[in-house]
Design an enzyme around this catalytic site. Structure first.
Site: not given
Ligand code: GLY
Length: 394
Positions: A114, A179
């Protein structure tokens, strides 16, 4: 009156009304005013005393804060940059800079994917909006760190490690979540900045594998695809944050919509635009009346379950982007409806409430019992981004 005077008056009237339209968007202005009040109080709390804290949510009367290595750590700095972009008030830029630079160590983080969110929303916006030259190196270093997660055999960036936490219990080898499309933008930018095409190639490979393996025939997305990192074989298609393996987790659909539109912008590859538009059609076909999705499109207890304002905010921003690419009016209308609902008392908090966050009613991860029906800093971030994108259309 002769014809030329009538024509002159008609032209002047059209220009004046266009200018009025350009200058004044009540929905944007009202939201900026509201955000100014809310975020001023959240900012004061985050900088109270000697510490600088990163607000993430508000629960049981308390604002909660996260450490720098949490996936949501870049959104507050990004929100402050967006307030600067919306108001041109240097105060917001000054604070945005301090909150951005608090995340300096994240450029070296390699244990999850992330960093794209974390560093691009903070340093990336600082570079774009204020052109702070030293932020370029932070972005390049982050791109290197993210690239260490590229599994050549599978052609993907591994999202999560599987040696600790709840992920260790799932039996995965190389999990990739939808994601992760959102972490590619920093790689595309790193190639633009450095001329090193490695980052671009990694991003394209990851997007292509995702396009190939993450979608059902109806264009809804799985949340998790687990790969054999050596052979690239798909081992599992399942969920982590959705209702069921075969359900359409709302925020996953938002990430897919946004991520493929962004990938198209950087590459010009039609296949990415087509995928984003397929996801758009899926979402539009399944939205409730007010345009704010339930936390999972297939939650069995709809309508007696939670909405997810964060999904609506991400989708609204992505729909404005898609509209700017394609000119398809339905995308703009969908985004407008989402913003209008999110700006209503059903989702937007009264000034002085909600811990200083703008939006109420988001869901972090219902299966994990985490952050259910609360404000979330990324809902506010994408809400402001959608307002900016709407403003730029006018
Ligand atoms: N990337 C984690 C979420 O969208 O909760």
């Amino acid at each position: 009156m002769n014809i030329s005077i009538i024509n002159y008056i008609a032209v002047v009237t059209a220009v004046v009304s266009q200018l009025a339209c350009h200058k004044s968007d009540r929905l944007v202005e009202d939201n900026v005013e509201n955000a100014r009040v809310q975020l001023s109080s959240l900012l004061a709390l985050s900088e109270e005393g000697d510490t600088l804290r990163i607000p993430s949510t508000f629960k049981a009367g308390e604002v909660e804060f996260v450490p720098e290595d949490d996936w949501v750590s870049g959104f507050f700095a990004g929100t402050l940059w967006y307030m600067y972009e919306l108001t041109a008030d240097e105060m917001w830029a000054d604070h945005a800079r301090v909150h951005t630079e608090k995340l300096d160590s994240i450029q070296y983080l390699t244990w999850h994917h992330d960093v794209g969110f974390m560093v691009f929303d903070s340093f990336g916006n600082g570079l774009r909006i204020k052109n702070i030259p030293e932020y370029r190196d932070k972005i390049l270093t982050t791109a290197h760190s993210l690239s260490t997660r590229f599994r050549t055999g599978a052609g993907v960036l591994q999202s999560w490690n599987v040696d600790r936490g709840w992920q260790a219990e799932r039996g995965w080898k190389c999990p990739v979540i939808i994601d992760n499309m959102m972490n590619l933008e920093i790689l595309f930018n790193a190639t633009r900045m450095s001329g090193d095409s490695t980052f671009f190639k990694i991003a394209v490979s990851h997007a292509d594998r995702t396009l190939e393996n993450h979608f059902r025939p109806d264009a809804s997305s799985y949340h998790v695809v687990d790969y054999d990192p050596e052979t690239g074989e798909v081992l599992h298609r399942c969920t982590a944050q959705g209702y069921a393996d075969e359900s359409a987790w709302a925020r996953g659909q938002a990430w897919a919509l946004y991520g493929f539109a962004t990938a198209y912008s950087y590459t010009g590859f039609e296949r990415y635009l087509e995928q984003s538009e397929k996801v758009a059609a899926y979402i539009i076909g399944r939205l409730p009346e007010d345009g704010v999705p339930y936390w999972d499109f297939d939650a069995p207890d709809i309508p007696d379950t939670y909405r997810d304002a964060s999904s609506a905010a991400i989708m609204a921003s992505a729909f404005y982007h898609l509209y700017s690419i394609t000119g398809t009016i339905q995308y703009r209308q969908t985004a407008d409806k989402m913003l209008s609902s999110l700006s209503s008392p059903a989702y937007r908090a009264e000034p002085g409430t909600n811990g200083g966050f703008i939006l109420m009613h988001s869901v972090g991860s219902l299966p994990h019992g985490s952050n259910i029906d609360v404000p979330l800093n990324y809902a506010d971030y994408y809400f402001l981004e959608a307002l900016i994108r709407r403003s730029k259309l006018k």
